[in-house]
Structure formats: structure tokens, C-alpha cells
Design an enzyme around this catalytic site. Sequence first.
Site, PDB file in Angstrom:
ATOM      1  CG  ASP A  35      -2.000   1.076   1.154  1.00 27.45           C
ATOM      2  OD1 ASP A  35      -1.812   2.089   0.439  1.00 27.45           O
ATOM      3  OD2 ASP A  35      -3.039   0.914   1.816  1.00 27.45           O
TER       4      ASP A  35
ATOM      5  NE  ARG B 193      -4.376   3.410  -0.080  1.00 26.37           N
ATOM      6  CZ  ARG B 193      -5.523   2.904   0.359  1.00 26.37           C
ATOM      7  NH1 ARG B 193      -6.672   3.391  -0.086  1.00 26.37           N
ATOM      8  NH2 ARG B 193      -5.519   1.939   1.236  1.00 26.37           N
TER       9      ARG B 193
END
Length: 165
Positions: free
Chosen positions: A90, A92
Site C-alpha cells: 500500500d 498511499r
Amino acid sequence: VFGEPDAGASPLVRLHSECLTGDVFGSARCDCGPQLREAVERLSVAEGVLLYLRQEGRGIGLYNKLDAYALQDDGLDTYAANAALGLPEDGRDYTVAAQMLGALGIGSVDLLSNNPDKERQLSALGVTVRRRVRTGVFATDHNMRYLRAKVDRTGHTIALTELAS
């Protein structure tokens, strides 16, 4: 921004990472489209803020996401597929979201999310998360494995046990 949040208040805020396949094309592989629709409805009533962030595929981009889909078809979950491609599980980053909230004069939020990482990152970036408000659970036969990975791998607060019958 839906309405004008009161100065000093903690408006309901949704950080939504772009998902072309789910938001636009209605992919059944994820719950992104239903979460976005729910957020728009809830924020319009609560006079909250929706930040739509250009972070397709957990930050790996559309083309890498499509490559990850192929690996998911072979049995990997979304996180393992990203890792198999040499990408972050991930990737982000919510720095831009914190900056946008600052530009709006918002230093404290009620965060509409099941993702504890969003709360951790915002808090580390100086945004007070007064509370995290869970989104609905949009489980189908097509996305149950995806949702289970979110719960098991990253601690999302999704009550899947209530659905597994």
C-alpha cells in the site's frame, strides 16, 4: 466541500483514493464505488468534506493495478500481488490530504473510513482525528476475498464475521 463546516468543528471527512475500475466502471472486485457513493450521500447531509485523491491502486497506478489483477486471478490477494510485482503493498500517502485540510482551515476531523492507516497518517501529519466513523460493508461473492485481505492484512474495521454465513 458539502456546505461550509463550522470553524473549529470536526467535520466528517472522507479521504477517497481514486479507483477507476470501481468508481467509474463499477468493478465487483472491490468496494470502492459503493464506498464513494455512500460517502457522497453521508457528506451531503453532514456538510462534510470529500477529498478525492489521485492514488490509483493503493498508490501503484492503473497499469500496475491491472497487472496485479492478473496475479489476483492466480490466487494472490491484493497486497501479495503488489509485493510480487516489486511494489509496495500500500503506497498511499496522505500528505496532500493533510495539506488540503489545512488550506480549508480544518485541523480536526471525524474520519469516514475503515482504514486505520489513514488515521495514523493524518495524525502523524498534524491533523487531529477526533474519531473514525466506519463506512458500510459492501460485501459480495465477488469481493469477499478482497475484503478479507483488508481485514487480515491491514486491520480494516469491517465486520465480515456477520456476513460469513
